[in-house]
Scaffold this motif. Sequence first.
Motif, PDB file in Angstrom:
ATOM      1  N   LEU A 165      -1.645  -6.835   4.313  1.00  0.00           N
ATOM      2  CA  LEU A 165      -0.558  -5.948   3.856  1.00  0.00           C
ATOM      3  C   LEU A 165       0.810  -6.415   4.347  1.00  0.00           C
ATOM      4  O   LEU A 165       0.979  -6.747   5.518  1.00  0.00           O
ATOM      5  CB  LEU A 165      -0.801  -4.522   4.352  1.00  0.00           C
ATOM      6  CG  LEU A 165      -1.845  -3.708   3.585  1.00  0.00           C
ATOM      7  CD1 LEU A 165      -1.919  -2.299   4.163  1.00  0.00           C
ATOM      8  CD2 LEU A 165      -1.529  -3.654   2.095  1.00  0.00           C
ATOM      9  N   GLU A 166       1.754  -6.418   3.410  1.00  0.00           N
ATOM     10  CA  GLU A 166       3.131  -6.816   3.762  1.00  0.00           C
ATOM     11  C   GLU A 166       4.123  -5.675   3.576  1.00  0.00           C
ATOM     12  O   GLU A 166       5.170  -5.651   4.205  1.00  0.00           O
ATOM     13  CB  GLU A 166       3.559  -8.002   2.899  1.00  0.00           C
ATOM     14  CG  GLU A 166       2.793  -9.270   3.221  1.00  0.00           C
ATOM     15  CD  GLU A 166       3.194 -10.421   2.316  1.00  0.00           C
ATOM     16  OE1 GLU A 166       4.148 -10.255   1.514  1.00  0.00           O
ATOM     17  OE2 GLU A 166       2.555 -11.472   2.394  1.00  0.00           O
ATOM     18  N   GLY A 167       3.804  -4.740   2.678  1.00  0.00           N
ATOM     19  CA  GLY A 167       4.762  -3.674   2.404  1.00  0.00           C
ATOM     20  C   GLY A 167       4.096  -2.315   2.354  1.00  0.00           C
ATOM     21  O   GLY A 167       2.974  -2.172   1.868  1.00  0.00           O
ATOM     22  N   LEU A 168       4.777  -1.305   2.895  1.00  0.00           N
ATOM     23  CA  LEU A 168       4.294   0.073   2.827  1.00  0.00           C
ATOM     24  C   LEU A 168       5.254   0.871   1.959  1.00  0.00           C
ATOM     25  O   LEU A 168       6.484   0.731   2.076  1.00  0.00           O
ATOM     26  CB  LEU A 168       4.215   0.681   4.227  1.00  0.00           C
ATOM     27  CG  LEU A 168       3.258  -0.001   5.212  1.00  0.00           C
ATOM     28  CD1 LEU A 168       3.317   0.662   6.579  1.00  0.00           C
ATOM     29  CD2 LEU A 168       1.824   0.029   4.673  1.00  0.00           C
ATOM     30  N   ILE A 169       4.693   1.708   1.089  1.00  0.00           N
ATOM     31  CA  ILE A 169       5.511   2.477   0.150  1.00  0.00           C
ATOM     32  C   ILE A 169       5.248   3.965   0.391  1.00  0.00           C
ATOM     33  O   ILE A 169       4.152   4.465   0.096  1.00  0.00           O
ATOM     34  CB  ILE A 169       5.155   2.075  -1.301  1.00  0.00           C
ATOM     35  CG1 ILE A 169       5.342   0.555  -1.473  1.00  0.00           C
ATOM     36  CG2 ILE A 169       5.985   2.863  -2.299  1.00  0.00           C
ATOM     37  CD1 ILE A 169       4.414  -0.064  -2.492  1.00  0.00           C
ATOM     38  N   ASP A 170       6.221   4.623   0.941  1.00  0.00           N
ATOM     39  CA  ASP A 170       6.067   6.028   1.311  1.00  0.00           C
ATOM     40  C   ASP A 170       6.322   6.907   0.082  1.00  0.00           C
ATOM     41  O   ASP A 170       7.418   6.885  -0.491  1.00  0.00           O
ATOM     42  CB  ASP A 170       7.084   6.354   2.418  1.00  0.00           C
ATOM     43  CG  ASP A 170       6.871   7.741   3.006  1.00  0.00           C
ATOM     44  OD1 ASP A 170       6.213   8.573   2.364  1.00  0.00           O
ATOM     45  OD2 ASP A 170       7.389   7.991   4.117  1.00  0.00           O
ATOM     46  N   ILE A 171       5.299   7.677  -0.319  1.00  0.00           N
ATOM     47  CA  ILE A 171       5.461   8.552  -1.498  1.00  0.00           C
ATOM     48  C   ILE A 171       5.550  10.022  -1.090  1.00  0.00           C
ATOM     49  O   ILE A 171       5.417  10.914  -1.934  1.00  0.00           O
ATOM     50  CB  ILE A 171       4.310   8.360  -2.517  1.00  0.00           C
ATOM     51  CG1 ILE A 171       2.946   8.687  -1.894  1.00  0.00           C
ATOM     52  CG2 ILE A 171       4.329   6.946  -3.082  1.00  0.00           C
ATOM     53  CD1 ILE A 171       1.864   8.955  -2.933  1.00  0.00           C
ATOM     54  N   ALA A 182       0.846  -1.199   0.000  1.00  0.00           N
ATOM     55  CA  ALA A 182       0.000   0.000   0.000  1.00  0.00           C
ATOM     56  C   ALA A 182       0.873   1.238   0.000  1.00  0.00           C
ATOM     57  O   ALA A 182       1.933   1.273   0.626  1.00  0.00           O
ATOM     58  CB  ALA A 182      -0.917   0.002   1.209  1.00  0.00           C
ATOM     59  N   VAL A 183       0.379   2.244  -0.720  1.00  0.00           N
ATOM     60  CA  VAL A 183       1.056   3.537  -0.768  1.00  0.00           C
ATOM     61  C   VAL A 183       0.603   4.361   0.426  1.00  0.00           C
ATOM     62  O   VAL A 183      -0.559   4.298   0.829  1.00  0.00           O
ATOM     63  CB  VAL A 183       0.662   4.236  -2.093  1.00  0.00           C
ATOM     64  CG1 VAL A 183       0.879   5.722  -2.006  1.00  0.00           C
ATOM     65  CG2 VAL A 183       1.457   3.640  -3.245  1.00  0.00           C
ATOM     66  N   LEU A 184       1.513   5.106   1.008  1.00  0.00           N
ATOM     67  CA  LEU A 184       1.110   6.027   2.072  1.00  0.00           C
ATOM     68  C   LEU A 184       1.876   7.337   1.943  1.00  0.00           C
ATOM     69  O   LEU A 184       2.979   7.379   1.398  1.00  0.00           O
ATOM     70  CB  LEU A 184       1.321   5.412   3.455  1.00  0.00           C
ATOM     71  CG  LEU A 184       2.735   5.214   4.015  1.00  0.00           C
ATOM     72  CD1 LEU A 184       3.256   6.487   4.644  1.00  0.00           C
ATOM     73  CD2 LEU A 184       2.735   4.112   5.044  1.00  0.00           C
ATOM     74  N   ALA A 185       1.258   8.383   2.449  1.00  0.00           N
ATOM     75  CA  ALA A 185       1.937   9.683   2.549  1.00  0.00           C
ATOM     76  C   ALA A 185       1.746  10.170   3.983  1.00  0.00           C
ATOM     77  O   ALA A 185       2.680  10.244   4.760  1.00  0.00           O
ATOM     78  CB  ALA A 185       1.369  10.661   1.546  1.00  0.00           C
ATOM     79  N   GLY A 186       0.484  10.448   4.380  1.00  0.00           N
ATOM     80  CA  GLY A 186       0.204  10.750   5.782  1.00  0.00           C
ATOM     81  C   GLY A 186       0.176   9.459   6.597  1.00  0.00           C
ATOM     82  O   GLY A 186       0.678   9.381   7.699  1.00  0.00           O
ATOM     83  N   GLY A 187      -0.462   8.462   6.043  1.00  0.00           N
ATOM     84  CA  GLY A 187      -0.524   7.145   6.691  1.00  0.00           C
ATOM     85  C   GLY A 187      -1.657   6.982   7.684  1.00  0.00           C
ATOM     86  O   GLY A 187      -1.807   5.923   8.295  1.00  0.00           O
TER      87      GLY A 187
END
Lengths: 157, 301
Positions: B61-67, B45-50
């Motif tokens: 979910l296994e991975g977080l992708i900070d944009i 999943a993509v996150l910015a604020g989260g």
Amino acid sequence: MKIYLELNGKQRYEEVAPGESLLSLLRRLGMKSVKQGCATGDCGACTVLLDGRAVRACTVFAPQVRGRRVTTLEGLGDVDDPHPLQEAFVEAGAVQCGFCTPGMIMVAYELLSRNDNPTPEEVREAISGNLCRCTGYVKIVDAILLAAKWKREGKWR
Amino acid sequence: MSYRLGCGIVRVVINMRLKGIRRFHYARDLEEALSLLSAYGGRGAVLAGGLDLARSARADLEGLIDISGLGLSYVRAEGGGLRIGATTTLTDLLESRPAREYLGGFLGEVLRQVAAPPLRNQATFGGAVVSAHPWADIPTVLVALGAEVSFQDEAGRHKGLLEELWEKPFRHIFKGAVLTEVILPPWDGAFAFAKLTRSAYDIALLNCACGLGIQDGRISWARVALGATPRRGRRLPWLEDLLVGKEPGPGLWAEVKELVPEKVEVGTDRRASGDWRRAVAGPLLTRCLARAARKVTGGNL
């Protein structure tokens, strides 16, 4: 994974788990002012400053603070050298059980850093997401307005 | 693994709802974010604020992708409209000059009623679009405004009306796409927002956004959206058609108030009953319409 952050003015290099919360990291580092209440961002007990902005530590992933500035209540003052906001809370009688107090003070700190002459309505808006089950909020608003007055009078260090 | 780290992981299990996260990535560009999303095959999943992710309980979910480092935090005025980068926080949007000038500060009027300040400091505008909770205020406003979005997946860039995107399985789309921008068009008129809730911090029991243009004393265009019904905000075409060509004022608002209970589609959830929503929708909509009309005419209504 290892991240670099600035915590209360000090540079830290810490091991964090990818899914760990900032709340968990800060408690692990001994920042016990950061309280776990709801753990869903609703109560405000874990509020800290991230690059000067108040956020809920329970809804921030620890890796998100890589390279950023985190401030907890411990970074503002302590028993021996309290911050004027802490003194104002004591002076106004705004503390009962004290569980919400650190979060309230961090939110108030952000408000007063942008506006040192807030109206009572602006103070109420600022603390609208911080729950207190003891005081009824009136004295908390009084304390923040008192701290604002002290700030305008140049009594903040 | 050190004892200290071991303690940390135990605490993660205690504190976080997302128990399956194994990797956290800092995307360096959009292509890398998309490539990572693709590699996780729906388990990333993509996150910015989260904010929404941290509150969710997605065990898959296994991975977080900070944009947040992709340069998508901006607010730009363009031709009377606004272009808002997806990772712009609600606070940054609220405080930006272009947003303050857009439609006479309408966005500020809305955002000050959305959540508490610390949550606005963290929540991003793009996050509000991608999450699009049915009870949320921002989707209702964006539908009324006719907002468009730009997003990118591995096939390329896409642009479309949010109103149409939300009718599709958009959550599935964003499992493999990154929202990049929200575009708000210019309007020659005024918008107002109203919601029923105990406080800004509470979830709306019903919300609405209304926009009106008035020429020669008559409504020249109308945009009306009702949300938290408990469904996500949708336009009310029958009401928009009814309003156009009419003279705004108490007579028209009374007509609207009478028609709403019969025409409006509302339902029951754990927050409010359909009967209650039906009863209050008319007063809420007419209050909002009257406010928009007063803004257009400078209060001469």
